[in-house]
Design a protein around this motif. Structure first.
Motif, PDB file in Angstrom:
ATOM      1  N   ARG A   1       0.827  -1.199   0.000  1.00 19.51           N
ATOM      2  CA  ARG A   1       0.000   0.000   0.000  1.00 19.51           C
ATOM      3  C   ARG A   1       0.867   1.257   0.000  1.00 19.51           C
ATOM      4  O   ARG A   1       0.637   2.200  -0.754  1.00 19.51           O
ATOM      5  CB  ARG A   1      -0.862  -0.027   1.258  1.00 19.51           C
ATOM      6  CG  ARG A   1      -2.089   0.792   1.206  1.00 19.51           C
ATOM      7  CD  ARG A   1      -2.867   0.472   2.474  1.00 19.51           C
ATOM      8  NE  ARG A   1      -3.429   1.695   3.022  1.00 19.51           N
ATOM      9  CZ  ARG A   1      -4.649   2.109   2.701  1.00 19.51           C
ATOM     10  NH1 ARG A   1      -5.372   1.431   1.851  1.00 19.51           N
ATOM     11  NH2 ARG A   1      -5.128   3.216   3.233  1.00 19.51           N
ATOM     12  N   GLU A   2       1.899   1.219   0.840  1.00 19.92           N
ATOM     13  CA  GLU A   2       2.804   2.376   0.913  1.00 19.92           C
ATOM     14  C   GLU A   2       3.454   2.613  -0.452  1.00 19.92           C
ATOM     15  O   GLU A   2       3.523   3.746  -0.934  1.00 19.92           O
ATOM     16  CB  GLU A   2       3.892   2.126   1.967  1.00 19.92           C
ATOM     17  CG  GLU A   2       4.891   3.270   2.055  1.00 19.92           C
ATOM     18  CD  GLU A   2       6.200   2.867   2.720  1.00 19.92           C
ATOM     19  OE1 GLU A   2       6.158   2.033   3.637  1.00 19.92           O
ATOM     20  OE2 GLU A   2       7.253   3.390   2.302  1.00 19.92           O
TER      21      GLU A   2
ATOM     22  N   ILE B   1       0.973   4.197  -2.749  1.00 22.17           N
ATOM     23  CA  ILE B   1       0.782   5.631  -2.492  1.00 22.17           C
ATOM     24  C   ILE B   1       1.926   6.428  -3.113  1.00 22.17           C
ATOM     25  O   ILE B   1       1.717   7.433  -3.795  1.00 22.17           O
ATOM     26  CB  ILE B   1       0.712   5.895  -0.971  1.00 22.17           C
ATOM     27  CG1 ILE B   1      -0.504   5.189  -0.368  1.00 22.17           C
ATOM     28  CG2 ILE B   1       0.669   7.382  -0.693  1.00 22.17           C
ATOM     29  CD1 ILE B   1      -0.530   5.201   1.142  1.00 22.17           C
ATOM     30  N   ARG B   2       3.135   5.934  -2.893  1.00 26.89           N
ATOM     31  CA  ARG B   2       4.303   6.649  -3.434  1.00 26.89           C
ATOM     32  C   ARG B   2       4.245   6.695  -4.965  1.00 26.89           C
ATOM     33  O   ARG B   2       4.528   7.726  -5.574  1.00 26.89           O
ATOM     34  CB  ARG B   2       5.596   5.972  -2.976  1.00 26.89           C
ATOM     35  CG  ARG B   2       5.860   6.148  -1.483  1.00 26.89           C
ATOM     36  CD  ARG B   2       7.150   5.479  -1.067  1.00 26.89           C
ATOM     37  NE  ARG B   2       7.288   5.518   0.384  1.00 26.89           N
ATOM     38  CZ  ARG B   2       7.731   6.576   1.073  1.00 26.89           C
ATOM     39  NH1 ARG B   2       8.096   7.672   0.430  1.00 26.89           N
ATOM     40  NH2 ARG B   2       7.799   6.541   2.384  1.00 26.89           N
ATOM     41  N   ARG B   3       3.848   5.558  -5.557  1.00 24.96           N
ATOM     42  CA  ARG B   3       3.778   5.521  -7.014  1.00 24.96           C
ATOM     43  C   ARG B   3       2.702   6.488  -7.495  1.00 24.96           C
ATOM     44  O   ARG B   3       2.862   7.165  -8.498  1.00 24.96           O
ATOM     45  CB  ARG B   3       3.455   4.097  -7.485  1.00 24.96           C
ATOM     46  CG  ARG B   3       4.518   3.079  -7.153  1.00 24.96           C
ATOM     47  CD  ARG B   3       5.740   3.194  -8.028  1.00 24.96           C
ATOM     48  NE  ARG B   3       5.583   2.446  -9.274  1.00 24.96           N
ATOM     49  CZ  ARG B   3       5.880   2.934 -10.465  1.00 24.96           C
ATOM     50  NH1 ARG B   3       6.311   4.168 -10.586  1.00 24.96           N
ATOM     51  NH2 ARG B   3       5.721   2.214 -11.538  1.00 24.96           N
ATOM     52  N   ALA B   4       1.568   6.561  -6.765  1.00 24.53           N
ATOM     53  CA  ALA B   4       0.469   7.416  -7.182  1.00 24.53           C
ATOM     54  C   ALA B   4       0.853   8.894  -7.153  1.00 24.53           C
ATOM     55  O   ALA B   4       0.425   9.665  -7.994  1.00 24.53           O
ATOM     56  CB  ALA B   4      -0.755   7.177  -6.308  1.00 24.53           C
ATOM     57  N   VAL B   5       1.685   9.271  -6.201  1.00 27.04           N
ATOM     58  CA  VAL B   5       2.058  10.685  -6.133  1.00 27.04           C
ATOM     59  C   VAL B   5       3.299  10.962  -6.978  1.00 27.04           C
ATOM     60  O   VAL B   5       3.851  12.054  -6.916  1.00 27.04           O
ATOM     61  CB  VAL B   5       2.282  11.190  -4.700  1.00 27.04           C
ATOM     62  CG1 VAL B   5       1.021  11.022  -3.883  1.00 27.04           C
ATOM     63  CG2 VAL B   5       3.462  10.490  -4.055  1.00 27.04           C
TER      64      VAL B   5
ATOM     65  N   PRO C   1       1.276   0.358  -9.631  1.00 31.38           N
ATOM     66  CA  PRO C   1       0.612   1.393  -8.826  1.00 31.38           C
ATOM     67  C   PRO C   1      -0.855   1.069  -8.613  1.00 31.38           C
ATOM     68  O   PRO C   1      -1.389   1.290  -7.539  1.00 31.38           O
ATOM     69  CB  PRO C   1       0.781   2.659  -9.652  1.00 31.38           C
ATOM     70  CG  PRO C   1       1.494   2.301 -10.892  1.00 31.38           C
ATOM     71  CD  PRO C   1       1.952   0.892 -10.814  1.00 31.38           C
ATOM     72  N   ILE C   2      -1.494   0.517  -9.631  1.00 37.93           N
ATOM     73  CA  ILE C   2      -2.927   0.247  -9.546  1.00 37.93           C
ATOM     74  C   ILE C   2      -3.228  -0.881  -8.575  1.00 37.93           C
ATOM     75  O   ILE C   2      -4.104  -0.781  -7.732  1.00 37.93           O
ATOM     76  CB  ILE C   2      -3.483  -0.057 -10.958  1.00 37.93           C
ATOM     77  CG1 ILE C   2      -4.931  -0.552 -10.908  1.00 37.93           C
ATOM     78  CG2 ILE C   2      -2.619  -1.061 -11.701  1.00 37.93           C
ATOM     79  CD1 ILE C   2      -5.863   0.557 -10.591  1.00 37.93           C
TER      80      ILE C   2
ATOM     81  N   LEU D   1      -3.100   0.037  -4.869  1.00 41.47           N
ATOM     82  CA  LEU D   1      -4.178   0.839  -4.301  1.00 41.47           C
ATOM     83  C   LEU D   1      -5.379  -0.019  -3.949  1.00 41.47           C
ATOM     84  O   LEU D   1      -6.142   0.298  -3.059  1.00 41.47           O
ATOM     85  CB  LEU D   1      -4.580   1.931  -5.291  1.00 41.47           C
ATOM     86  CG  LEU D   1      -3.536   3.010  -5.462  1.00 41.47           C
ATOM     87  CD1 LEU D   1      -3.982   4.022  -6.482  1.00 41.47           C
ATOM     88  CD2 LEU D   1      -3.254   3.684  -4.135  1.00 41.47           C
ATOM     89  N   LYS D   2      -5.532  -1.124  -4.658  1.00 39.81           N
ATOM     90  CA  LYS D   2      -6.647  -2.029  -4.343  1.00 39.81           C
ATOM     91  C   LYS D   2      -6.327  -2.856  -3.102  1.00 39.81           C
ATOM     92  O   LYS D   2      -7.207  -3.396  -2.477  1.00 39.81           O
ATOM     93  CB  LYS D   2      -6.890  -2.972  -5.518  1.00 39.81           C
ATOM     94  CG  LYS D   2      -7.541  -2.271  -6.692  1.00 39.81           C
ATOM     95  CD  LYS D   2      -7.666  -3.250  -7.853  1.00 39.81           C
ATOM     96  CE  LYS D   2      -8.336  -2.605  -9.053  1.00 39.81           C
ATOM     97  NZ  LYS D   2      -8.170  -3.453 -10.257  1.00 39.81           N
TER      98      LYS D   2
END
Lengths: 253, 498
Positions: free
Chosen positions: B404-405, B408-412, B491-492, B495-496
């Motif tokens: 998850r961490e 999050i990092r990949r998403a930002v 990244p996807i 997040l799930k």
């Protein structure tokens, strides 16, 4: 419309292979979203709205079709380029907040700056993150760890993080799904004021019609295709509703 | 992204995941501490063995001025013993009268030696012809100089060199006088005499030696005779009517050798050799004492010294040495009141014997060391691999736990390589920090072992550097795979992940 739309998708298709069955999450979807619009995407589970959001947020890539972000095709970029687009052009707000645990609100907000292409000094990171936190009304709580904050506060931290790099679009995936009704309205108020005061383009995904009603345009999805796309004439105004709601019991930090 | 920023991210992540951090570090710490302690114990044992051999004097070489061996080879000495059967009954006695009175017994005997028969015809040169009169007297010649000693210092494998002049002298303080041995030595003498301990003060310094200062170090017997129980350091004693400032008092650190009046080491005084040369107006030395770095080197160094001195003294080919190189083993073989003829026959074989024993001993020691090192190295390797696998396991677990961490990092906006770098730096930081802690613990344990159990331990800078380097390498090697896994998290998907 003379200006280029912020988001422009053409014939977007996404197919997942689940074992032997091919799941068509999106079937040739086309959509334009202009700057300053607050678009709510509504649809039941499995309608493809989340898949659309992942593709819009460059977290996933379409099977076929075209996605132009600010006129630039981002549907088939390399991983590094896509990361850079996510960092500078897109802000995310998730249902589960997705904040780093055991980390202060300030450090969570700073996160995108750590990965920006140009190095940002520690003091600048801090001041920009503080400004973003203050804009969502959490300046006094910057030292608090995420687990010391309420759901509404956590979502506001997430919004501050999403806005830090002044993105072209703000993508919100069921942002009120884990919140009670009052904090939901508070969060919607923030979104609405971002649109009104700062002209930020917002795409919000939800399965609740109440929530969708806050947007200026509502796009309805079903089975991977758009079933309706219309401007919302009866927009709900979160600020007025807040004024009418009873004053809440003081939040304990 | 700057390395500094990545490192900061890694440090923050480590601080967030305290349990993971602690577990990983403990693994590494124990590994490195074990390695360091093992090496410390092992090399301590090696050094102890070497020390014992060295303390036995196996690495000691003494070069004496003059060559007494020549005299032993001289035929007349043999002739006396062989010939002195019944001198009075020999009818030829009276013939010797007019030839050489002072050595009458010898001349008499000489008649019985085949080589000394003036009328004999030989098919080989006689001993007198071989040596010549002048060379036959070289036994007493003082031929060594300080320059010789300096040249010996430059030979490879030589550890310490001390010049030596030995005289008897009256040492006086106040009303007390004591007749004792005086040694003119180099500053390195205490290192050569390993069993010395300073009960007061210390040895004279290099500077004092260079300046030929009048300083003296007293043997404990001399100090006792002149000063009783008082501390003599700083007082002034007289020798040859000259004042000498006392620098220190030496005694024996070995319970097997207790200082006694009349011995050569503790009933003695030590003065810089340069001072002795200046005061007594000498230019030569009685002897030069040398230690080699390794016992296996003694024979080689002895030969080098011989070659060097022959060259320096311009001794022609086939001409005998004007000095004598004696190693401790040779001394032991011929010492101890051995019968003269026995001694001589032993000496004939001594060179070969010494070569074999010393070289074998040296080689055996080297082999033992190599075995020990191999053993330690394999233990070290195993424990570091265990530590490394520990790091890898925990990092792999943490990649799953922190999906998850990562998401999050990949998403930002974190790139795959940013995530890779973060996880790699985490494991390197862990292993290096664990390694440093391990080095500290290893030090502590080694100290404890040597203090409490009285085992000798030795921590070399090399072993510390090695442990540190290896722990960093382990961090990189075993951290890479989990870091690669982390960077490949989509990244996807992350997040799930709930």
């Amino acid at each position: 419309m003379t200006t280029t739309p912020v988001i422009s998708i053409r014939n977007l298709t996404k197919t997942y292979q689940m074992g032997e069955v091919a799941v068509h999450a999106l079937r040739s979807v086309s959509l334009d979203i202009n700057a300053g619009e607050f678009v709510t995407v509504i649809g039941p589970s499995g309608s493809g709205k989340s898949t659309l959001m992942h593709i819009l947020g460059c977290l996933d890539q379409p099977t076929s079709g075209q996605y132009l972000l600010n006129g630039k095709d981002v549907s088939h970029l390399s991983d590094d380029e896509v990361s850079s687009v996510r960092n500078s052009k897109i802000g995310f707000v998730f249902q589960g907040f997705n904040l780093l645990t055991r980390t202060s609100a300030l450090e969570n907000v700073e996160l995108p700056l750590l990965y920006s292409g140009t190095p940002v000094s520690a003091s600048e990171r801090r001041s920009r993150a503080m400004a973003a936190l203050e804009s969502v009304g959490l300046g006094s709580r910057h030292e608090h760890h995420t687990n010391q904050l309420s759901g509404g506060q956590q979502q506001r931290v997430a919004i501050a993080r999403a806005l830090l790099n002044n993105p072209s679009i703000l993508l919100a995936d069921e942002p009120t799904g884990n919140l009670d009704s009052r904090t939901s309205v508070e969060v919607m108020d923030i979104f609405q004021s971002l649109k009104e005061e700062r002209g930020i383009t917002i795409v919000l995904i939800t399965h609740e019609h109440d929530v969708a009603a806050y947007g200026s345009r509502i796009v309805a999805f079903k089975d991977g295709v758009i079933v309706s796309d219309e401007l919302n004439e009866q927009r709900r105004a979160a600020r007025n509703e807040l004024a009418d709601l009873p004053v809440p019991v003081a939040e304990t930090a | 992204m700057a390395l500094k920023t990545s490192w900061m991210i890694s440090l923050k992540a480590l601080r967030r995941n305290k349990l993971q951090t602690a577990l990983t570090m403990i693994g590494m710490t124990i590994g490195v501490a074990t390695v360091l302690t093992m090496i410390a114990l092992g090399s301590g044992a090696q050094a102890a063995i070497q020390d014992q051999v060295k303390a036995a004097g196996m690495n000691l070489i003494i070069v004496k001025a003059g060559n007494y061996q020549l005299q032993q080879e001289r035929a007349p000495d043999d002739a006396i013993e062989n010939g002195a059967v019944d001198p009075e009954s020999q009818p030829l006695n009276r013939w010797s009268d007019g030839v050489y009175k002072a050595g009458e017994r010898r001349m008499r005997a000489a008649f019985f030696h085949p080589e000394d028969d003036p009328f004999a015809v030989h098919d080989h040169p006689t001993s007198r012809q071989r040596l010549g009169d002048a060379e036959a007297g070289l036994g007493a010649a003082a031929t060594l100089t300080i320059a010789d000693a300096d040249a010996i210092r430059k030979i490879g494998g030589v550890q310490y060199v001390s010049e030596g002049i030995h005289e008897n002298a009256h040492v006086a303080y106040g009303g007390q006088r004591w007749f004792t041995r005086m040694h003119g030595d180099d500053v390195s003498m205490p290192k050569i005499k390993r069993a010395w301990v300073f009960t007061h003060g210390g040895y004279f310094s290099k500077r004092q030696e260079t300046n030929s200062e009048q300083v003296v170090v007293l043997g404990s017997i001399v100090a006792e005779k002149l000063f009783g129980k008082d501390n003599p350091v700083g007082k002034t004693v007289t020798m040859w009517n000259q004042p000498f400032k006392v620098e220190g008092v030496i005694s024996s650190s070995n319970w097997m050798v207790s200082p006694a009046a009349g011995d050569d080491e503790f009933d003695a005084v030590y003065i810089p050799v340069t001072t002795v040369q200046k005061l007594l107006n000498l230019s030569k030395l009685n002897d030069i004492t040398i230690t080699t770095e390794s016992t296996g080197n003694v024979t080689r160094v002895s030969k080098d010294i011989t070659d060097l001195l022959r060259g320096r003294h311009n001794i022609a080919f086939k001409t005998p040495d004007d000095f004598q190189v004696i190693s401790q083993a040779r001394k032991a073989l011929t010492g101890g009141g051995m019968q003269a003829d026995m001694q001589r026959s032993v000496m004939g074989n001594a060179a070969g014997l010494e070569k074999v024993t010393l070289e074998q001993l040296g080689k055996t020691l080297d082999r033992a060391s190599a075995t020990m090192t191999a053993l330690l190295a394999s233990i070290a390797t195993v424990s570091l691999i265990v530590g490394g696998i520990g790091i890898m396991n925990i990092m792999l677990l943490s990649v799953t736990e922190r999906t998850r961490e990562i998401g999050i990092r990949r998403a930002v906006g974190a790139r795959a390589q940013d995530v890779l770098l973060q996880f790699l730096l985490e494991s390197i930081t862990l292993s290096v920090a664990g390694g440093l802690l391990g080095i500290a613990i290893g030090f502590a344990v080694s100290l404890f072992v040597s203090r409490i159990l009285q085992w000798s331990t030795q921590i070399s800078p090399l072993s510390v550097a090695l442990s540190f380097g290896v722990s960093a390498a382990v961090g990189i090697f075993f951290g890479y795979y989990p870091a690669k896994q982390a960077s490949q998290v989509l990244p996807i998907a992350s997040l799930k992940y709930e």
